[in-house]
Each structure stands twice: as structure tokens, then as C-alpha cells.
Design a protein around this motif. Structure first.
Motif, mmCIF file in Angstrom:
data_model
loop_
_atom_site.group_PDB
_atom_site.id
_atom_site.type_symbol
_atom_site.label_atom_id
_atom_site.label_comp_id
_atom_site.label_asym_id
_atom_site.label_seq_id
_atom_site.Cartn_x
_atom_site.Cartn_y
_atom_site.Cartn_z
ATOM 1 N N ILE A 201 6.357 -4.452 -2.201
ATOM 2 C CA ILE A 201 5.144 -4.066 -1.462
ATOM 3 C C ILE A 201 3.944 -4.258 -2.385
ATOM 4 N N LEU A 202 3.162 -5.287 -2.099
ATOM 5 C CA LEU A 202 1.974 -5.599 -2.899
ATOM 6 C C LEU A 202 0.746 -5.023 -2.195
ATOM 7 N N VAL A 203 0.078 -4.092 -2.856
ATOM 8 C CA VAL A 203 -1.070 -3.409 -2.244
ATOM 9 C C VAL A 203 -2.343 -3.948 -2.887
ATOM 10 N N ASP A 204 -3.090 -4.729 -2.104
ATOM 11 C CA ASP A 204 -4.296 -5.401 -2.588
ATOM 12 C C ASP A 204 -5.484 -4.446 -2.487
ATOM 13 N N ASP A 205 -6.015 -4.063 -3.653
ATOM 14 C CA ASP A 205 -7.123 -3.103 -3.725
ATOM 15 C C ASP A 205 -8.466 -3.841 -3.661
ATOM 16 N N CYS A 206 -8.618 -4.667 -2.604
ATOM 17 C CA CYS A 206 -9.870 -5.435 -2.391
ATOM 18 C C CYS A 206 -10.173 -6.394 -3.545
ATOM 19 N N SER A 207 -9.183 -7.211 -3.903
ATOM 20 C CA SER A 207 -9.392 -8.211 -4.966
ATOM 21 C C SER A 207 -10.463 -9.213 -4.546
ATOM 22 N N LYS A 208 -11.219 -9.692 -5.551
ATOM 23 C CA LYS A 208 -12.272 -10.684 -5.277
ATOM 24 C C LYS A 208 -11.821 -12.084 -5.703
ATOM 25 N N ASP A 209 -10.607 -12.195 -6.242
ATOM 26 C CA ASP A 209 -10.110 -13.503 -6.694
ATOM 27 C C ASP A 209 -9.073 -14.036 -5.698
ATOM 28 N N SER A 210 -8.193 -14.904 -6.152
ATOM 29 C CA SER A 210 -7.239 -15.530 -5.219
ATOM 30 C C SER A 210 -5.908 -14.767 -5.103
ATOM 31 N N SER A 211 -5.882 -13.504 -5.526
ATOM 32 C CA SER A 211 -4.637 -12.707 -5.476
ATOM 33 C C SER A 211 -4.017 -12.703 -4.084
ATOM 34 N N SER A 212 -4.826 -12.500 -3.052
ATOM 35 C CA SER A 212 -4.273 -12.407 -1.688
ATOM 36 C C SER A 212 -3.650 -13.734 -1.252
ATOM 37 N N ASP A 213 -4.255 -14.858 -1.658
ATOM 38 C CA ASP A 213 -3.694 -16.178 -1.319
ATOM 39 C C ASP A 213 -2.327 -16.370 -1.974
ATOM 40 N N ASP B 164 10.731 13.245 -1.437
ATOM 41 C CA ASP B 164 9.484 12.484 -1.334
ATOM 42 C C ASP B 164 8.512 12.934 -2.422
ATOM 43 N N PHE B 165 7.698 12.009 -2.884
ATOM 44 C CA PHE B 165 6.714 12.340 -3.925
ATOM 45 C C PHE B 165 5.524 11.406 -3.768
ATOM 46 N N GLU B 166 4.415 11.782 -4.379
ATOM 47 C CA GLU B 166 3.267 10.858 -4.462
ATOM 48 C C GLU B 166 2.566 11.074 -5.789
ATOM 49 N N MET B 167 1.669 10.154 -6.110
ATOM 50 C CA MET B 167 0.952 10.239 -7.381
ATOM 51 C C MET B 167 -0.328 11.044 -7.211
ATOM 52 N N PRO B 168 -0.683 11.880 -8.202
ATOM 53 C CA PRO B 168 -1.958 12.599 -8.114
ATOM 54 C C PRO B 168 -3.126 11.606 -8.173
ATOM 55 N N ILE B 169 -4.206 11.931 -7.471
ATOM 56 C CA ILE B 169 -5.364 11.021 -7.422
ATOM 57 C C ILE B 169 -6.240 11.263 -8.649
ATOM 58 N N VAL B 170 -5.873 10.631 -9.745
ATOM 59 C CA VAL B 170 -6.689 10.677 -10.962
ATOM 60 C C VAL B 170 -6.928 9.241 -11.393
ATOM 61 N N LYS B 171 -8.030 9.045 -12.121
ATOM 62 C CA LYS B 171 -8.416 7.676 -12.457
ATOM 63 C C LYS B 171 -7.432 7.037 -13.444
ATOM 64 N N ARG B 172 -6.973 7.840 -14.415
ATOM 65 C CA ARG B 172 -6.060 7.292 -15.427
ATOM 66 C C ARG B 172 -4.862 8.207 -15.612
ATOM 67 N N GLY B 173 -3.744 7.613 -16.027
ATOM 68 C CA GLY B 173 -2.573 8.412 -16.384
ATOM 69 C C GLY B 173 -1.851 9.036 -15.211
ATOM 70 N N GLN B 174 -2.083 8.464 -13.998
ATOM 71 C CA GLN B 174 -1.416 9.054 -12.817
ATOM 72 C C GLN B 174 0.094 8.910 -12.876
ATOM 73 N N ASP B 175 0.557 7.874 -13.591
ATOM 74 C CA ASP B 175 2.011 7.683 -13.686
ATOM 75 C C ASP B 175 2.665 8.814 -14.500
ATOM 76 N N SER C 112 -3.499 3.044 -4.295
ATOM 77 C CA SER C 112 -2.715 1.815 -4.051
ATOM 78 C C SER C 112 -1.222 2.122 -4.110
ATOM 79 N N ARG C 113 -0.795 2.832 -5.166
ATOM 80 C CA ARG C 113 0.633 3.150 -5.303
ATOM 81 C C ARG C 113 1.093 4.098 -4.199
ATOM 82 N N ASN C 114 0.267 5.089 -3.869
ATOM 83 C CA ASN C 114 0.651 6.029 -2.801
ATOM 84 C C ASN C 114 0.760 5.333 -1.443
ATOM 85 N N THR C 115 -0.116 4.357 -1.198
ATOM 86 C CA THR C 115 -0.030 3.574 0.042
ATOM 87 C C THR C 115 1.297 2.824 0.079
#
Length: 229
Positions: free
Chosen positions: A37-49, A166-177, A75-78
Motif C-alpha cells: 500500500i503506497l500512500v502518496d502524500d501529495c508528491s510534486k515529482d513523478s512518484s505517482s507515475d 489494531d493499532f495506529e501511529m501517534p500524530i507527531v512530526k518525528r519519531g512516530q515509529d 500516511s502510515r495510518n491511512t
């Protein structure tokens, strides 16, 4: 061996430089019952292609595009919310798996009734050249142990939802893993390590020492703001 479905989650943001190599390393897995499952976080390059091209030829590859740039946690939680697998794995869009990664890890977990495992990982230069430097996974680690040593690499983890739930990641900018592993280890007694380096972790751009500084800041933020220590 009965092969339960493994859902592999990859957040993607402007990842065109290495994404193809990462996808190829999943397609080459000796264990074949997976979905990526690849979750595209609004890439501006050719990632989606790149994703759409691979998706055409392999229906195990799923593509989700977020409506707005939201960061790695969302992205990971989605990905987790859309995952159909009993097992959840993560791979970052610049890391590579060894071909037997899933096969060895799933077999180890099923045989020993383990809910949460991780592997050693090898550092790799930006050009994909493997180094001799390996972050060695201990046999097992608990909550206290992980506070002292954040050894669990995100791209090495495999979680059995039948055991962990079931689990999800906390919504923090860094170190969510790391925050997620700590959260799981409050209920699961141990995460179990596989000594073999089954993942190659790419050091991009900066030197390892500057990556270490970033990692220290990330860890401090996790302990202070997520764990309340």
C-alpha cells in the motif's frame, strides 16, 4: 506453510529517486502473499507515475493519494486503515528488503507465536552500495529496553494483528515509529529480534553523524511529548 496476507505500508513523498528500487525489492520477495500500500502524500515529482506503472502489472500493489500533504504519521495510518492483512509491515520509500525478509520473519513469528518482531539492518550508501555497518537486533527487547536503545528500524518491523490487535501511529512530526513501538510494548511484553540483516537502510545526503543528531532530537521529542517522561 500457510501464508497469511502481509500488508506492507509505504508513505511516499517526492520519492522518485529511489522508489522504483524499493518497489522492486518487494516484488522480489520469496514470500508472495502480500499487498503493498503506497500512500502518496501529495508528491510534486513523478512518484505517482512510477507507482501506477508498477500497479498495472501487479494487482498486489495499491495506490492511495492523500488530499493534502499530511506527513508520515497520517500516511502510515491511512495505509493501516486500508490494510487487509493479518500482518502489518512498513518499508520506507528509499529502503530495500532482502529477498527472504518476509519469508523468514513470518515463519519465525508463526512458529513461536510472536506478535511483534524486527530484524537487524545494514547501512547502505546513497548509491545503493552496502556497507559493513550493521545495526544488530537483540534477541528481544521490552519497553524499558527500548527507552534505552531505539534499535527497532521501521522498515524491519512485522506486527501480527491477531496477537497485538489494531493499532495506529501517534500524530507527531518525528519519531512516530518509536512512539508506536513503545505504545505496543505497554501491552506486549517483548518485541523479538532476528539477528540477520534483512533490510538495507539508505543514508541519503548527510553523513551518518548528522543523521544521529536528528535521531537524538527525534528520540528526545518522543520521550518528552509522547511518553511524558
Amino acid at each position: 506453510m500457510n501464508e497469511p496476507l502481509v500488508s506492507i505500508i509505504t508513505p511516499v513523498y517526492n520519492a522518485e529517486k529511489f522508489l522504483e528500487d524499493t518497489i522492486k525489492s518487494i516484488i522480489k520477495q520469496s514470500y508472495e502473499n502480500w499487498e503493498l500500500i503506497l500512500v502518496d502524500d501529495c508528491s510534486k515529482d513523478s512518484s505517482s507515475d512510477i507507482i501506477k506503472e508498477y500497479k498495472k502489472n501487479d494487482d498486489r500493489i495499491k495506490y492511495i493519494k492523500l488530499e493534502k500533504n499530511s506527513g508520515a504519521s497520517i500516511s502510515r495510518n491511512t495505509g493501516i486503515k486500508n490494510a487487509k492483512g493479518r500482518f502489518i509491515a512498513f518499508v520506507d520509500s528509499d529502503d530495500l528488503w532482502e529477498e527472504t525478509k518476509l519469508e523468514k520473519q513470518v515463519e519465525y513469528m508463526l512458529k513461536n507465536d510472536i506478535g511483534f518482531s524486527f530484524t537487524s539492518y545494514r547501512y547502505m550508501r546513497e548509491n545503493g552500495e552496502k556497507t559493513n555497518k550493521v545495526a544488530k537486533a537483540p534477541f528481544k527487547i521490552d519497553y524499558e529496553g527500548l527507552l534505552k536503545n531505539t534499535i527497532i528500524g521501521c522498515s524491519t518491523v512485522l506486527i501480527d494483528r491477531n496477537i497485538v490487535g489494531d493499532f495506529e501511529m501517534p500524530i507527531v512530526k518525528r519519531g512516530q515509529d518509536t512512539a508506536t513501538w513503545l505504545k505496543i510494548l505497554r501491552s506486549e511484553k517483548y518485541a523479538y529480534g532476528i539477528e540477520e540483516a534483512l533490510v538495507n537502510y539508505r543514508i541519503v545526503g548527510n553523513s551518518l553523524s548528522s543523521n544521529k543528531m536528528k535521531a537524538l532530537k527525534r528520540t528526545w521529542n518522543t520521550y518528552r511529548n509522547v511518553e511524558g517522561l
